[in-house]
Write a protein that holds these residues in place. Structure first.
Motif, PDB file in Angstrom:
ATOM      1  N   VAL A  22       4.408 -27.216 -41.239  1.00  0.00           N
ATOM      2  CA  VAL A  22       3.132 -26.519 -41.348  1.00  0.00           C
ATOM      3  C   VAL A  22       2.708 -26.597 -42.811  1.00  0.00           C
ATOM      4  CG1 VAL A  22       1.845 -24.398 -40.888  1.00  0.00           C
ATOM      5  CG2 VAL A  22       3.880 -24.941 -39.526  1.00  0.00           C
ATOM      6  N   ALA A  23       1.480 -27.056 -43.054  1.00  0.00           N
ATOM      7  CA  ALA A  23       0.996 -27.241 -44.418  1.00  0.00           C
ATOM      8  C   ALA A  23      -0.485 -26.898 -44.475  1.00  0.00           C
ATOM      9  CB  ALA A  23       1.243 -28.681 -44.877  1.00  0.00           C
ATOM     10  N   ASP A  24      -1.074 -27.036 -45.668  1.00  0.00           N
ATOM     11  CA  ASP A  24      -2.508 -26.799 -45.874  1.00  0.00           C
ATOM     12  C   ASP A  24      -2.889 -25.365 -45.471  1.00  0.00           C
ATOM     13  OD1 ASP A  24      -5.123 -27.317 -46.563  1.00  0.00           O
ATOM     14  OD2 ASP A  24      -5.605 -28.393 -44.713  1.00  0.00           O
ATOM     15  N   PHE A  25      -2.197 -24.395 -46.058  1.00  0.00           N
ATOM     16  CA  PHE A  25      -2.382 -22.998 -45.663  1.00  0.00           C
ATOM     17  C   PHE A  25      -3.660 -22.369 -46.201  1.00  0.00           C
ATOM     18  CE2 PHE A  25       2.200 -23.486 -45.098  1.00  0.00           C
ATOM     19  CZ  PHE A  25       2.441 -22.760 -43.942  1.00  0.00           C
ATOM     20  N   ARG A  26      -4.161 -22.797 -47.322  1.00  0.00           N
ATOM     21  CA  ARG A  26      -5.205 -22.029 -48.005  1.00  0.00           C
ATOM     22  C   ARG A  26      -6.620 -22.293 -47.487  1.00  0.00           C
ATOM     23  NH1 ARG A  26      -2.852 -19.248 -52.044  1.00  0.00           N
ATOM     24  NH2 ARG A  26      -0.944 -20.095 -52.955  1.00  0.00           N
ATOM     25  N   ARG A  27      -6.873 -23.494 -47.007  1.00  0.00           N
ATOM     26  CA  ARG A  27      -8.267 -23.871 -46.797  1.00  0.00           C
ATOM     27  C   ARG A  27      -8.942 -23.152 -45.631  1.00  0.00           C
ATOM     28  NH1 ARG A  27      -9.098 -30.233 -47.615  1.00  0.00           N
ATOM     29  NH2 ARG A  27      -7.458 -30.408 -46.036  1.00  0.00           N
ATOM     30  N   ARG A  28      -8.181 -22.710 -44.632  1.00  0.00           N
ATOM     31  CA  ARG A  28      -8.831 -21.981 -43.538  1.00  0.00           C
ATOM     32  C   ARG A  28      -9.374 -20.649 -44.047  1.00  0.00           C
ATOM     33  NH1 ARG A  28      -9.147 -21.651 -37.873  1.00  0.00           N
ATOM     34  NH2 ARG A  28     -10.894 -20.223 -37.523  1.00  0.00           N
ATOM     35  N   ASP A  29      -8.608 -19.978 -44.903  1.00  0.00           N
ATOM     36  CA  ASP A  29      -9.079 -18.719 -45.464  1.00  0.00           C
ATOM     37  C   ASP A  29     -10.332 -18.945 -46.317  1.00  0.00           C
ATOM     38  OD1 ASP A  29      -8.108 -15.722 -46.106  1.00  0.00           O
ATOM     39  OD2 ASP A  29      -8.910 -16.625 -47.935  1.00  0.00           O
ATOM     40  N   GLY A  51     -12.983 -16.517 -47.813  1.00  0.00           N
ATOM     41  CA  GLY A  51     -12.006 -15.917 -48.704  1.00  0.00           C
ATOM     42  C   GLY A  51     -11.666 -16.796 -49.882  1.00  0.00           C
ATOM     43  N   HIS A  52     -10.773 -16.296 -50.721  1.00  0.00           N
ATOM     44  CA  HIS A  52     -10.330 -17.054 -51.887  1.00  0.00           C
ATOM     45  C   HIS A  52      -9.162 -17.986 -51.567  1.00  0.00           C
ATOM     46  CE1 HIS A  52     -12.260 -15.267 -55.636  1.00  0.00           C
ATOM     47  NE2 HIS A  52     -12.878 -14.682 -54.628  1.00  0.00           N
ATOM     48  N   GLY A  53      -8.584 -17.839 -50.392  1.00  0.00           N
ATOM     49  CA  GLY A  53      -7.399 -18.640 -50.081  1.00  0.00           C
ATOM     50  C   GLY A  53      -6.187 -18.218 -50.890  1.00  0.00           C
ATOM     51  N   ASN A  91      -3.147 -14.535 -43.273  1.00  0.00           N
ATOM     52  CA  ASN A  91      -3.875 -13.974 -44.414  1.00  0.00           C
ATOM     53  C   ASN A  91      -4.056 -12.475 -44.232  1.00  0.00           C
ATOM     54  OD1 ASN A  91      -5.736 -14.050 -42.292  1.00  0.00           O
ATOM     55  ND2 ASN A  91      -7.480 -14.429 -43.653  1.00  0.00           N
ATOM     56  N   VAL A  92      -4.411 -11.805 -45.318  1.00  0.00           N
ATOM     57  CA  VAL A  92      -4.820 -10.400 -45.286  1.00  0.00           C
ATOM     58  C   VAL A  92      -6.251 -10.370 -45.810  1.00  0.00           C
ATOM     59  CG1 VAL A  92      -4.372  -8.068 -46.122  1.00  0.00           C
ATOM     60  CG2 VAL A  92      -2.454  -9.621 -45.693  1.00  0.00           C
ATOM     61  N   ALA A  93      -7.191 -10.120 -44.926  1.00  0.00           N
ATOM     62  CA  ALA A  93      -8.602 -10.232 -45.302  1.00  0.00           C
ATOM     63  C   ALA A  93      -8.987  -9.275 -46.423  1.00  0.00           C
ATOM     64  CB  ALA A  93      -9.487  -9.997 -44.075  1.00  0.00           C
ATOM     65  N   ALA A 130     -11.688 -12.834 -46.989  1.00  0.00           N
ATOM     66  CA  ALA A 130     -12.118 -13.589 -45.816  1.00  0.00           C
ATOM     67  C   ALA A 130     -12.808 -12.677 -44.812  1.00  0.00           C
ATOM     68  CB  ALA A 130     -10.924 -14.284 -45.164  1.00  0.00           C
ATOM     69  N   ARG A 131     -13.538 -13.296 -43.901  1.00  0.00           N
ATOM     70  CA  ARG A 131     -14.279 -12.509 -42.915  1.00  0.00           C
ATOM     71  C   ARG A 131     -13.382 -11.842 -41.886  1.00  0.00           C
ATOM     72  NH1 ARG A 131     -17.946 -16.645 -44.225  1.00  0.00           N
ATOM     73  NH2 ARG A 131     -16.941 -18.170 -42.849  1.00  0.00           N
ATOM     74  N   GLY A 132     -12.120 -12.185 -41.874  1.00  0.00           N
ATOM     75  CA  GLY A 132     -11.193 -11.551 -40.954  1.00  0.00           C
ATOM     76  C   GLY A 132      -9.860 -12.276 -40.943  1.00  0.00           C
ATOM     77  N   PRO A 133      -8.917 -11.789 -40.142  1.00  0.00           N
ATOM     78  CA  PRO A 133      -7.608 -12.452 -40.048  1.00  0.00           C
ATOM     79  C   PRO A 133      -7.762 -13.859 -39.494  1.00  0.00           C
ATOM     80  CG  PRO A 133      -7.577 -10.265 -39.035  1.00  0.00           C
ATOM     81  CD  PRO A 133      -9.012 -10.596 -39.288  1.00  0.00           C
ATOM     82  N   ARG A 134      -6.948 -14.772 -40.005  1.00  0.00           N
ATOM     83  CA  ARG A 134      -7.000 -16.157 -39.539  1.00  0.00           C
ATOM     84  C   ARG A 134      -5.578 -16.707 -39.422  1.00  0.00           C
ATOM     85  NH1 ARG A 134     -11.489 -14.602 -39.010  1.00  0.00           N
ATOM     86  NH2 ARG A 134     -13.459 -15.665 -39.520  1.00  0.00           N
TER      87      ARG A 134
END
Length: 391
Positions: free
Chosen positions: A155-162, A167-169, A372-374, A379-383
């Motif tokens: 599992v990689a690329d964790f920040r970009r969805r936030d 969000g700030h990622g 994440n913790v929104a 971020a607009r919510g949990p992802r």
């Protein structure tokens, strides 16, 4: 093969990998989880995860130099270079995972997944410091390569969805901090002293918050290397040989980024040696600048905590800065009402907290649970974070 001591047959094993802002090596953690993943922190209770083995594997010097230059805002020479670096970083991460598994003496088939943060080369999450550009965060280390070379689901690329969710990622570790270190008896703050300093705020009762506070080791390491040749200021000795330049400290503190409210995050592209150089009057002693950079880290950490959770009674520190006694002493001096101590006092090796967190985040992702913790990232919510690369 038998598992390492303390890893019962029923435990699920994950490997977490990260190279932080300082790019001083790849931190690798083998983590055992005994129970199922949960959607949120239980509060007090047994910590959710045990470190079985942690190691830091050094970068090849030329590759590290190039990664640091890119992380500090340098331009890539070409798309070909970026593509090559993406594969080279992933290869190093996969090799780190294999070395860790071999040292632990376990069968790779027992590892459920690798959680790989990668190496950040640019972090532009938006905000005043980035002039309204389209926000993004970019970590090198292709998960396809890691999965292929390791034979383990990655599992990689964790920040970009936030970031895509507004969000700030970053920071992403607070969810793990909450699972491991929350207490209903007191307000706590978890302080990560990596290249950049960041807080996770864990009130006894209330939402988790977190944010970057500014430079921790990044500027001190870079200045020390330029003027002494050493990669970092071992034990804070170089800074201790100088004196704080109050006028320079004030010029550094006047940067508008420090006044921005959370959520906020930053990196080497914001705080680098050119940023320091532009604020020098000329003629400063290099040792005095080092002492001033240490005081900048301590003062910005303390001011951020006093502004956001002034009732904090315990600061638990982790990251490489834990080994800089003078830095911890200056932070404690700025926070006389709080106990400042290492996460080691609570069963977490301070050198591998972040690597453990990415093992935990991989587990969350595979379970379809938010990572994440929104309230931290904005971020607009949990992802559910990250991309999954099957073995």
């Amino acid at each position: 093969m038998a598992g390492p001591a303390g890893a019962p047959d029923g435990a699920s094993l994950y490997v977490g990998l990260i190279s932080g802002t300082s790019a001083d090596g790849i931190d690798a953690a083998l983590v055992a989880f005994d129970g199922p993943p949960t959607a949120q922190d239980d509060g007090d209770g047994a910590p959710d995860g045990r470190l079985l083995l942690g190691r830091t594997y050094p970068w090849e010097p030329a590759l590290r130099t190039r990664l640091i230059a890119l992380g500090q805002g340098g331009d890539a020479r070409s798309l070909d270079e970026l593509g090559t670096l993406d594969v080279q970083v992933a290869t190093c991460f996969a090799d780190a995972a294999w070395r860790l598994i071999a040292e632990a003496g376990i069968d790779a088939e027992r590892v459920s997944a690798i959680g790989s943060h990668g190496q950040t080369v640019r972090h532009r999450p938006g905000g005043a410091a980035f002039d309204g550009r389209d926000p993004f965060s970019w970590q090198l280390g292709d998960g396809n390569v890691i999965a292929e070379r390791s034979g383990i689901t990655t599992v990689a690329d964790f920040r970009r969805r936030d970031v895509a969710a507004g969000g700030h990622g970053a920071p992403l570790v607070p969810a793990f901090h909450a699972a491991m270190l929350h207490s209903r008896a007191e307000d706590r703050a978890i302080l990560n002293l990596g290249g950049i300093a960041n807080f996770t705020l864990l009130p006894a009762d209330g939402p988790v918050r977190g944010f970057d506070t500014g430079p921790a080791n990044a500027l001190m390491d870079a200045w020390c290397q330029r003027h002494t040749g050493a990669a970092y200021d071992a034990g804070g000795a170089y800074a201790a040989s100088g004196r704080v330049d109050d006028a320079l400290l004030q010029r550094l503190l006047d940067d508008p980024w420090f006044a921005e409210p959370p959520p906020k995050s930053t990196g080497r592209e914001q705080f680098h040696l050119d940023w320091v150089q532009a604020r020098l009057a000329g003629g400063e002693s290099p040792a005095d600048v080092q002492a001033t950079l240490m005081e900048l880290s301590a003062a910005t950490v303390a001011r951020a905590l006093q502004a956001t959770q002034p009732a904090t009674r315990r600061v638990l520190a982790c990251g490489g800065g834990v080994h800089n006694g003078p830095l911890l002493a200056r932070i404690a001096a700025h926070l006389p009402d709080a106990q400042v101590e290492s996460t080691a006092a609570h069963g977490l090796d301070p050198d591998f907290v972040e690597a453990m967190a990415f093992a935990w985040l991989a587990r969350q992702t595979l379970a379809g649970l938010p990572g994440n913790v929104a309230s931290v990232t904005g971020a607009r919510g949990p992802r559910v974070l990250g991309a999954v690369y099957p073995k």
